[in-house]
Scaffold this active site. Structure first.
Site, PDB file in Angstrom:
ATOM      1  N   LYS A 113       0.830  -1.209   0.000  1.00 31.79           N
ATOM      2  CA  LYS A 113       0.000   0.000   0.000  1.00 31.79           C
ATOM      3  C   LYS A 113       0.862   1.256   0.000  1.00 31.79           C
ATOM      4  CE  LYS A 113      -4.203  -1.705   2.232  1.00 31.79           C
ATOM      5  NZ  LYS A 113      -5.171  -1.467   3.320  1.00 31.79           N
ATOM      6  N   LYS A 199      -6.820 -10.802  -7.891  1.00 31.18           N
ATOM      7  CA  LYS A 199      -7.999 -10.800  -7.023  1.00 31.18           C
ATOM      8  C   LYS A 199      -9.009  -9.746  -7.442  1.00 31.18           C
ATOM      9  CE  LYS A 199      -8.401 -10.659  -2.423  1.00 31.18           C
ATOM     10  NZ  LYS A 199      -8.111 -10.636  -0.980  1.00 31.18           N
ATOM     11  N   LYS A 202     -11.577  -3.732  -4.828  1.00 30.11           N
ATOM     12  CA  LYS A 202     -12.180  -2.399  -4.869  1.00 30.11           C
ATOM     13  C   LYS A 202     -11.245  -1.390  -5.500  1.00 30.11           C
ATOM     14  CE  LYS A 202     -14.129  -2.924  -0.286  1.00 30.11           C
ATOM     15  NZ  LYS A 202     -14.538  -2.376   0.994  1.00 30.11           N
TER      16      LYS A 202
END
Ligand code: TRP
Length: 337
Positions: A113, A199, A202
């Site tokens: 991240k 995957k 979002k």
């Protein structure tokens, strides 16, 4: 014997998609009768990356409404919003002060991240796993149902428990309880519609890569019509050369509720032109009752607010007791009444 306690949570960042539902919430619903469950909407986690203050509250309520719409049953489960229980932030501080910095800088998810945030990495992003540990530890949770990607955070939680108990507990009187991850492999990894090796997420910039729980039938139809497939006829599970095929068959199995063998037999001679409408109708039919219930709940604000108020009270009572235990073990003075 008292039931074991389960705690889990989802971040209110945008819409829930089939990956969140099939990989997490559906499993919570199926297992909820066995356990004493706490499901929170982790809005404090949502601000660890830049967020939009204009939508945070609505996104938070939407996730709580979706928990209910997906079948979380208040007879077995408590639903609450993380920021409504201040003990989460307070225990995080107490844990921060015994967390070695390198435990956090070594976390895989932080590194991933942080790269995405570039120059703008906040301290909260680094501290994310300690806040998650507080979520779990405040409720003395026995089991934490999460996806494979969260396993490292549960391990950190267990390491923190050992460290805290060792430093501040007595051998026969631990302060905190060590949780175990509950990871289901079956259907736990729902992959992107545009790339069967990644995957469903979002954060994928393309909405075509995922089916959101609140997508209309037309949107679902269009996304499945245009999703990535392969030129091979005959559909099979588990061929590593055909990740899209495996993903779409798995989705069909989970959404139709048919057993794997039955789906394998039904689809073994099919082409995509025949399969896609089946998958489309299974997705629409599965999501329809969830969407109907969601709209009922979200249009009756008082109902949702009263559930969240009760949830907050129940959660806070337990959380405050644990917080008190930790403060006493640390040696804090307590205010006199
Ligand atoms: N980090 C979790 C995720 O992204 C969300 C989460 C926050 C959580 N606190 C939690 C999950 C506590 C389980 C228990 O999926």
């Amino acid at each position: 014997m008292a039931k074991q306690r389960v705690l889990s949570g989802v971040q209110p960042t945008g819409n829930l998609h089939l990956g969140n539902y099939l990989g997490a919430i559906r499993n919570w619903v199926e297992g909820q009768h066995q356990y004493d469950n706490f499901f929170c909407v982790v809005d404090l986690h949502a601000i660890t990356v830049p967020h939009n203050p204009a939508t945070l509250a609505a996104d938070t309520y939407a996730i709580a409404a979706l928990y209910l719409a997906c079948g979380i049953d208040l007879n077995y489960s408590t639903i609450f919003i993380q920021s409504h229980v201040p003990a989460h932030a307070e225990l995080t501080w107490l844990l921060n002060c015994i967390t070695p910095l390198n435990w956090l800088t070594d976390m895989i998810q932080f590194k991933e991240k942080a790269v995405k945030q570039g120059e703008n990495v906040g301290t909260g992003l680094l501290d994310y796993p300690v806040l998650m540990a507080s979520d779990i530890l405040l409720y003395d949770a026995d089991k934490v149902p999460v996806g494979e990607d969260q396993k490292q955070h549960i391990e950190l939680t267990r390491d923190l428990v050992n460290r805290l108990n060792h430093q501040f507990g007595k051998p026969d009187q631990p302060v905190l309880k060590s949780p175990e991850p509950l990871i289901r492999t079956e259907g736990a990894r729902v992959m992107s519609l545009t790339d069967g090796t990644r995957k469903m997420s979002k954060s994928d910039p393309s909405d075509m890569s995922r089916i959101n729980l609140l997508d209309s039938p037309e949107v679902i139809r269009n996304k499945i019509k245009r999703c990535k497939t392969d030129p091979v006829r005959g559909l099979v599970f588990g061929d590593p050369e055909r990740p899209e095929c495996n993903n779409l068959l798995t989705l069909y199995m989970l959404l139709s509720g048919k057993p794997r063998d039955e789906v394998a037999a039904e689809c073994q001679d099919m082409g995509w032109g025949q399969f896609k409408p089946l998958l489309t109708e299974a997705a629409i039919a599965h999501l329809k009752p969830i969407q109907d219930r969601y709209h009922e709940i979200i249009n009756e604000k008082g109902y949702l607010e009263s559930i969240l108020r009760q949830g907050k009270e129940k959660a806070a009572t337990i959380a405050n007791q644990t917080l008190q235990r930790v403060k006493i073990a640390y040696g804090f003075s307590l205010p006199t009444p």
